[in-house]
Design a protein around this motif. Structure first.
Motif, short mmCIF file in Angstrom:
data_model
loop_
_atom_site.label_atom_id
_atom_site.label_comp_id
_atom_site.label_asym_id
_atom_site.label_seq_id
_atom_site.Cartn_x
_atom_site.Cartn_y
_atom_site.Cartn_z
N PRO A 94 -12.63 4.69 5.31
CA PRO A 94 -11.45 3.91 5.41
C PRO A 94 -11.66 2.42 5.88
CG PRO A 94 -10.73 6.14 6.21
CD PRO A 94 -12.33 5.76 6.36
N LEU A 116 -0.40 6.88 -6.69
CA LEU A 116 -1.67 7.46 -6.80
C LEU A 116 -1.21 9.10 -6.45
CD1 LEU A 116 -4.90 5.68 -5.14
CD2 LEU A 116 -4.25 6.11 -7.60
N TRP A 117 -0.64 9.31 -5.63
CA TRP A 117 -0.11 10.65 -5.20
C TRP A 117 0.50 11.51 -6.52
CZ3 TRP A 117 4.69 12.95 -5.32
CH2 TRP A 117 4.77 14.11 -4.62
N THR A 130 -2.44 -1.89 7.47
CA THR A 130 -3.12 -0.98 7.32
C THR A 130 -4.24 -0.55 8.05
OG1 THR A 130 -3.09 -1.96 4.82
CG2 THR A 130 -4.72 -0.09 5.21
N GLY A 142 0.70 -1.34 0.01
CA GLY A 142 -0.17 0.06 0.04
C GLY A 142 0.86 1.21 -0.10
N PHE A 143 2.01 1.07 0.57
CA PHE A 143 2.88 2.38 0.50
C PHE A 143 3.31 2.94 -0.73
CE2 PHE A 143 7.39 3.69 0.39
CZ PHE A 143 7.39 4.85 0.96
N ALA A 169 -10.81 5.24 -3.38
CA ALA A 169 -10.54 6.71 -3.22
C ALA A 169 -10.70 7.42 -4.40
CB ALA A 169 -9.01 6.79 -2.74
N GLY A 215 -7.41 2.00 -3.52
CA GLY A 215 -7.05 3.15 -4.22
C GLY A 215 -8.29 3.37 -5.27
N SER A 261 0.02 4.16 -2.54
CA SER A 261 -0.28 5.34 -2.38
C SER A 261 0.83 6.62 -2.90
CB SER A 261 -0.33 5.63 -0.74
OG SER A 261 0.84 5.37 -0.31
N LEU A 262 1.95 6.08 -2.94
CA LEU A 262 2.78 7.05 -3.57
C LEU A 262 2.42 7.27 -5.23
CD1 LEU A 262 6.45 6.31 -1.88
CD2 LEU A 262 4.99 8.22 -1.72
N ALA A 300 -4.44 -2.79 -1.73
CA ALA A 300 -4.23 -1.30 -1.83
C ALA A 300 -4.93 -0.96 -3.30
CB ALA A 300 -2.38 -1.10 -1.90
N ASP A 301 -4.81 -1.38 -4.22
CA ASP A 301 -5.60 -0.90 -5.59
C ASP A 301 -6.95 -1.08 -5.33
OD1 ASP A 301 -3.13 -1.14 -7.08
OD2 ASP A 301 -3.59 -2.67 -8.44
#
Length: 773
Positions: free
Chosen positions: A336, A278-279, A367, A271-272, A324, A321, A275-276, A317-318
């Motif tokens: 969440p 996606l950012w 998570t 997930g780390f 989100a 994501g 998340s990066l 994580a996908d």
């Protein structure tokens, strides 16, 4: 708690209950019991219970959990009638019968093993082997996945989808024979394979088309572009941080160092990373409409999942994501915890076997920790600048929720984990973002990707230096011993109570919970270590390995190679919470190929007594001396002196008296408590007679040898009560001879590890059994 949450939890609980035969009935009974209680009239003070889901929802949850266990069993891989595992030659097959040629299609990109070989999965189609009944080669149509290892050069240029024939020895994977050991059979079964092939030659078959496009080609292009200018180990490490160690061959010494200091998650796509990613997508597309952002984001997540090999942590994580991104487009707020639960249900519906995947479990626990534990930690750390407080709160929250499972599975922890994560969080984030950008550039134009990756040289080199520094500190990794299932459940029950019950939120109370958790783990281990007296003979492929645990003192008698030290001895010592070896007794050569250098790198050793590998009784050869001095010079662990045992003299090794009876073919006598043990190794018949006639032998309780032929004159001189062979069988004459003398026989090769305690005597050493799933 909503009805949907109850139904989802019922499904998850049902999958977890598959660990026990009675589990499905327990889940059903729990659902029925809760529904029955809610249907009955309740006192006024308990009426709040009826404000939640209706009784029929709880009943439905119990039924769903009950049915989930059947779905789980339905999805467990089983060998088919034509599976290649059904044709594994028996152990007594001739060398000609053991060699087979298997034709099949390569499933995945070959990668490197720790022993410098290549491994890959092969979808078997045809097997050709010699059959004694007909006196010639015979072909069989087969199915099933086959785990293949071959020399590195034989795997060069091989790719997924290629049809090849592999010649080698077909074998059945072994179960864990020692406590704490790696269960190879379970590992293969989880991936749908039930046999292995130790290959020696790989031949491509005619009719192969050119390489078909796949994510593996993109992955290879990224790795090659990043390695070209960064070199090794920096290049593979950057690629591993971006794509995960399952997709990239990171040097094993670097990988081990990251794991020991608590940075294993850095090399696991999770997930780390998502998340990066996606950012980065949101930043690069912020000038575009939200629908474009959504489309680019979803495609980026899908591509990344494909590049990493569809790992459960990335898929989790996908899913979150995508949730989100949907919230971004619809201008809604994401819940969440609900998103996390939905991700779990979706993945477990796709593959219920992931419920027992450690990576899947750690990903969800970490998570969950970030979602529910970071906010209260941030309040406690409000006296710090927000950026620093976040650097501390994030790894601490993840560790709280994942540490019990890590102790239960891996028997060890890193005391520097929080500090290392705080120091490396920003460099790792920068390297990951830079790796994404250079990887994308490398796909489009490799020289551009190489140039951008080169800019990461100093950050990645700085990261390696930090990891190596903490690895050299004393206690960089602490063995915690075998955590029981009850302890695990109590620890997680305590964590959940502190999370959900406000009474625990006050400082003094959660500190009390913390102290109780530490005591729950430390007190049983410390008590056992201080009081235990146990001797264990490990199953080690016909190589001698014996440990003596005597009230806080650990003695290791060892004469094996490096792979035995790595996969047998070290896991067992971690399970026994051994963080040092007081006395080491080397009964074979101490050269570079032995397992002692690895033992010296991982554990402190007070003193090594050398009984083998030297022709004289007072000196050791140059390779042995060089090995010891090199290990002492480069290692930060506590390594004391070493001494070559003189023949015929008794040397005290703590509570154990050691005597070298014979030097050329090492014969070592051990006085353990009130018992006398003798390691006879691979003594030839002539040497047995010579020793028996020399008068150097005395009566013993335990004879420990390689399993070779024994003579009656040798047994009469020793008069043992117990015989332990490191082989899986004995020749008929030796077996008859031992039975004639009423000697109890133990075969570690066939029965696994054998242990002795004063209370229980000799018995098979049982490990914590891994559930198949």
């Amino acid at each position: 708690m909503t009805s949907a949450v109850v139904l989802c939890l019922g499904y998850i609980l049902g999958l977890l209950s598959s660990a026990a035969d009675w589990g499905k009935y327990a889940v059903l009974a729990l659902g029925v019991a809760i529904a029955a209680v809610l249907w009955l009239p309740l006192p006024r003070r308990l009426q709040f219970l009826k404000t939640g889901p209706k009784p029929r929802i709880w009943l439905a949850a119990g039924i769903i959990g009950f049915l989930a266990t059947f779905y789980f069993q339905f999805r467990v891989p089983q060998p088919g009638p034509n599976d290649i595992s059904n044709l594994v030659p028996p152990p007594d097959a001739t060398p000609q019968e053991q060699v087979v040629t298997v034709r099949g299609q390569i499933v995945n990109t070959p990668n490197q093993t720790r022993s410098k070989k290549a491994r890959f999965w092969l979808e078997a189609m045809e097997l050709e082997k010699y059959e004694k009944d007909i006196g010639k080669q015979n072909s069989h149509q087969v199915t099933g996945k086959l785990y293949v290892t071959v020399p590195l050069l034989q795997a060069t240029g091989r790719y997924p989808g290629q049809v090849v024939s592999v010649t080698g020895k077909l074998y059945e994977p072994k179960v864990a024979a020692n406590p704490g050991a790696f269960n190879f059979k379970t590992y293969l079964a989880k991936q749908g394979g039930f046999a292995g092939l130790a290959g020696r030659r790989v031949d491509p078959q005619e009719g192969n088309a050119t390489e078909e496009w796949g994510f593996w080609q993109v992955r290879r292009r990224i790795v090659m572009s990043q390695v070209r200018w960064l070199g090794v180990p920096e290049g593979p490490l950057v690629s591993g941080i971006v794509l995960g160690r399952r997709a990239v061959d990171i040097p094993y010494d670097i990988r081990d160092q990251f794991i020991r200091v608590g940075l294993a998650h850095t090399l696991a796509a999770s997930g780390f990373h998502v998340s990066l990613l996606l950012w980065l997508v949101v930043v690069l597309t912020k000038r575009f409409p939200e629908r474009v952002q959504f489309s680019v984001g979803v495609n980026a997540l899908a591509i990344y999942a494909g590049l990493t090999g569809l790992q459960p942590s990335v898929l989790r994580a996908d899913v979150m994501g995508i949730g989100a991104l949907i919230a971004l487009v619809s201008d809604r707020q994401v819940k969440p915890l609900g998103s996390l639960l939905l991700a779990a249900i979706i993945l477990l519906l796709l593959n219920p076997l992931w419920i027992w995947d450690v990576g899947f479990e750690l990903s969800f626990l970490a998570t969950l920790g970030l979602l529910v534990t970071v906010p209260p930690l941030m309040k406690r750390l409000d006296w710090l600048p927000p950026a620093i407080a976040t650097l501390i709160a994030v790894p601490l929250a993840a560790m709280v929720w994942t540490l019990p499972l890590q102790l239960y599975v891996f028997y060890q922890m890193s005391p520097y984990s929080i500090l290392v994560n705080v120091l490396t969080s920003l460099p790792i984030a920068g390297i990951t973002i830079g790796g994404f950008i250079s990887g994308l550039a490398g796909v489009i134009w490799p020289p551009a990707g190489s140039a951008l990756a080169w800019l990461l040289y100093y950050p990645i080199h700085f990261l390696i230096e930090i990891v190596q520094f903490f690895n050299k500190l004393p206690g960089s990794s602490i063995a915690t011993g075998n955590l029981s299932l009850l302890q695990l459940l109590i620890l997680y029950g305590l964590i959940v109570m502190v999370w959900l019950i406000p009474w625990w939120h006050k400082k003094q109370r959660w500190l009390l919970a913390l102290l109780f958790a530490v005591a729950l783990v430390a007190v049983p281990v410390s008590h056992a270590w201080a009081t235990k007296f146990k001797v264990t003979v490990l199953q080690a492929a016909n190589q001698p390995v014996l440990t003596i645990q005597n009230k806080g003192e650990m003695t290791l008698v060892y004469g094996g190679y490096e792979n035995i030290a790595r996969y047998t001895v070290l896991p067992f010592l971690r399970r026994e919470a051994a963080n040092k070896i007081d006395w080491g007794i080397a009964i074979s050569s101490l050269g570079p190929k032995s397992g002692w250098p690895l033992m010296l790198e991982n554990l402190g050793v007070k003193k090594i007594l050398i009984a083998g590998g030297s022709r004289t009784a007072s000196t050791m050869d140059a390779s042995q001396e060089g090995t010891v001095k090199e290990a002492i010079a480069k290692n930060s662990k506590e390594i004391g002196s070493y001494e070559v045992l003189p023949v015929g003299e008794t040397v005290q090794a703590g509570s154990t008296a050691v005597k070298l009876v014979n030097a050329d073919a090492p014969v070592v006598q051990l006085e353990i408590g009130d018992q006398t043990w003798l390691w006879a190794g691979k003594l030839k018949v002539s040497e047995q007679k010579k020793l028996a006639n020399s008068g150097q032998l005395s009566e013993i309780e335990v004879l420990w040898w390689s399993g070779g032929e024994l003579k009656d004159i040798f047994l009469e001189a020793l008069n043992p009560k117990v015989a332990i062979a490191t082989s899986d069988s004995l020749d008929e004459q030796t077996e008859v001879l031992l039975e004639r003398y009423n000697i109890n026989i133990h075969l570690t090769g066939a029965d696994g590890a054998v242990q002795w305690t004063p209370e229980r005597g000799f018995e098979k050493a049982t490990a914590k059994e891994d559930s198949l799933w």
